[in-house]
Design a protein around this motif. Sequence first.
Motif, PDB file in Angstrom:
ATOM      1  N   UNK A 182     -45.082  -4.132  27.570  1.00 58.10           N
ATOM      2  CA  UNK A 182     -44.039  -4.147  26.480  1.00 58.10           C
ATOM      3  C   UNK A 182     -44.160  -3.010  25.402  1.00 58.10           C
ATOM      4  N   UNK A 183     -42.944  -2.374  25.357  1.00 52.95           N
ATOM      5  CA  UNK A 183     -42.957  -1.202  24.356  1.00 52.95           C
ATOM      6  C   UNK A 183     -41.856  -0.958  24.344  1.00 52.95           C
ATOM      7  N   UNK A 184     -41.158   0.244  23.362  1.00 52.66           N
ATOM      8  CA  UNK A 184     -40.045   0.445  22.911  1.00 52.66           C
ATOM      9  C   UNK A 184     -39.170   0.908  24.332  1.00 52.66           C
ATOM     10  N   UNK A 185     -37.893   0.694  24.129  1.00 50.68           N
ATOM     11  CA  UNK A 185     -36.949   1.211  25.385  1.00 50.68           C
ATOM     12  C   UNK A 185     -36.207   2.593  24.868  1.00 50.68           C
ATOM     13  N   UNK A 287     -24.366   3.619  26.699  1.00 57.92           N
ATOM     14  CA  UNK A 287     -25.436   3.887  25.587  1.00 57.92           C
ATOM     15  C   UNK A 287     -24.934   3.279  24.318  1.00 57.92           C
ATOM     16  N   UNK A 288     -23.642   3.371  24.262  1.00 52.55           N
ATOM     17  CA  UNK A 288     -23.060   2.324  23.044  1.00 52.55           C
ATOM     18  C   UNK A 288     -23.156   0.707  23.272  1.00 52.55           C
ATOM     19  N   UNK A 289     -23.251   0.230  24.264  1.00 53.14           N
ATOM     20  CA  UNK A 289     -23.733  -1.066  24.426  1.00 53.14           C
ATOM     21  C   UNK A 289     -25.122  -1.328  24.011  1.00 53.14           C
ATOM     22  N   UNK A 293     -26.824  -3.805  20.989  1.00 61.12           N
ATOM     23  CA  UNK A 293     -27.534  -4.777  21.119  1.00 61.12           C
ATOM     24  C   UNK A 293     -29.363  -4.501  20.707  1.00 61.12           C
ATOM     25  N   UNK A 294     -29.162  -3.406  20.030  1.00 61.75           N
ATOM     26  CA  UNK A 294     -30.683  -3.063  19.364  1.00 61.75           C
ATOM     27  C   UNK A 294     -31.484  -2.105  19.999  1.00 61.75           C
ATOM     28  N   UNK A 295     -31.295  -1.521  21.050  1.00 63.63           N
ATOM     29  CA  UNK A 295     -32.079  -0.691  21.720  1.00 63.63           C
ATOM     30  C   UNK A 295     -31.324   0.881  21.085  1.00 63.63           C
ATOM     31  N   UNK A 296     -32.169   1.287  20.284  1.00 63.25           N
ATOM     32  CA  UNK A 296     -31.601   2.555  19.712  1.00 63.25           C
ATOM     33  C   UNK A 296     -31.449   3.590  20.433  1.00 63.25           C
ATOM     34  N   UNK A 297     -30.349   4.357  20.465  1.00 58.88           N
ATOM     35  CA  UNK A 297     -30.208   5.507  20.964  1.00 58.88           C
ATOM     36  C   UNK A 297     -30.268   6.829  19.932  1.00 58.88           C
ATOM     37  N   UNK A 298     -31.399   7.314  19.768  1.00 63.26           N
ATOM     38  CA  UNK A 298     -31.591   8.392  18.632  1.00 63.26           C
ATOM     39  C   UNK A 298     -31.372   9.376  19.135  1.00 63.26           C
ATOM     40  N   UNK A 299     -30.984  10.117  20.277  1.00 62.43           N
ATOM     41  CA  UNK A 299     -30.859  11.441  20.883  1.00 62.43           C
ATOM     42  C   UNK A 299     -29.852  11.196  21.959  1.00 62.43           C
ATOM     43  N   UNK A 300     -29.146  12.330  22.251  1.00 58.17           N
ATOM     44  CA  UNK A 300     -28.308  12.255  23.366  1.00 58.17           C
ATOM     45  C   UNK A 300     -28.865  11.750  24.698  1.00 58.17           C
ATOM     46  N   UNK A 301     -27.943  11.004  25.386  1.00 57.54           N
ATOM     47  CA  UNK A 301     -28.331  10.525  26.701  1.00 57.54           C
ATOM     48  C   UNK A 301     -28.784  11.939  27.832  1.00 57.54           C
ATOM     49  N   UNK A 302     -29.917  11.608  28.132  1.00 57.17           N
ATOM     50  CA  UNK A 302     -30.268  12.771  29.117  1.00 57.17           C
ATOM     51  C   UNK A 302     -29.459  12.443  30.384  1.00 57.17           C
ATOM     52  N   UNK A 303     -28.929  13.450  31.010  1.00 55.74           N
ATOM     53  CA  UNK A 303     -28.196  13.274  32.443  1.00 55.74           C
ATOM     54  C   UNK A 303     -28.837  14.592  33.301  1.00 55.74           C
ATOM     55  N   UNK A 304     -29.512  14.043  34.233  1.00 48.93           N
ATOM     56  CA  UNK A 304     -30.287  15.008  35.115  1.00 48.93           C
ATOM     57  C   UNK A 304     -29.334  15.202  36.543  1.00 48.93           C
TER      58      UNK A 304
END
Length: 390
Positions: A182-185, A287-289, A293-304
């Motif tokens: 268990x760890x941060x997502x 990312x908005x959802x 629900x509490x899974x913080x998106x603190x940076x731009x979503x990486x797209x590979x």
Amino acid sequence: GAPPGWAVFGRHVDDGAGVASSQRVIDHLQHVLSAGWNIKLSRWKKVLGFDITIKDESNRSTVVVSGLAAMQRMFAAHAEGEMVIKPRHPYPSNINEVTYAPLPAEDSPEYATTLALHEQHRSGLGFSVWVMRAHVQLVYPTSRLCAYASAPSAFNHKVWKQSIMYELAHPQPYTVGGVFDRQSLSISSDPHMPFASRAYELGFHVMEDANLGTIKPSQDTDLAPIASGSSDAAARAAARSVTGVVGMLGGAPLFTVAVRQHLVVPEVHTSELHAAGTAVQLSISHAGILQEVGILQLRPTPIFSDSQSTIFVANSQQAVKRSVWTARRAAALRDSVDSKAVQFFKVASADNCADMLTRPVTCAEMRRLMSYIAPHTVGDGVDAWRSVPQ
């Protein structure tokens, strides 16, 4: 009024998912569902056909969503009396040979047999559209077969049966957890590149790819008549490019997408640009959802992406001069990058998990990419997915 927490709900088969923030909406949904389904909210045993098991340990939890029981029943109904094998791959190497088999005239002796085949195939394929949400290995062959579902050939049905036999012999149900403690997502400030090190990125990240349509040598290879409405339906279907997108979270695919692009495109760059736009749309909405629900998106979503030209276009207004007629789609990509909603990264084609959603891949390629999409399948430990030969 506001509920004590968020409620996440899904709609049956291919209608998507949503999040409710109103207690009145939640009560209404539960009432409607309970009218047709016996639902008990106590460490789910079964949810709308899928079997769900949850295993809690001191340092980790494992959630498995499986449609194997339903798959066994469906296959038994379609393969009664037939020889059952254990294929080495979800589809044959010549899957590109799938095509149409229109109904013959009603007075033909083959009419009844062909009609029965069409109905049987569409029944099985409809089941695969549902069950592939929990079985990633079925996504590509199912998407490929759907292009010809209106009049499938006997070969198409054989491909479908092989995909089901493979999943039953080598099951890979949707599994979250079980490998990582268990760890941060939340996404890392410096995202880990897939397959580049022993570090596995548990935060939300996306991979996208595209593949040009493949026209058989026996068909018209000139795209002009196909784009303008060729009478050859199989050629039109084969000429359309394919978009593949996979979103990863917590060591499991949050979504997997394999869809045919609407129009025939003239070259690879345009197809890749189209796929990138689909990836951006899915990234922003998910990312908005997750944020809600509490899974913080603190940076731009990486797209590979394995397309350097797409990354140039997304990051630079000057780069789009090479493809002016795609300026509108390129502008949307640049806007998402400028607003820090997403960030594109270059990844090698061999490390792009979305590749297996756009074209036929070999057993070795699939095994390697699945080791990242489903790391629980290759062992235990934080870097278990690295045990697969690179």
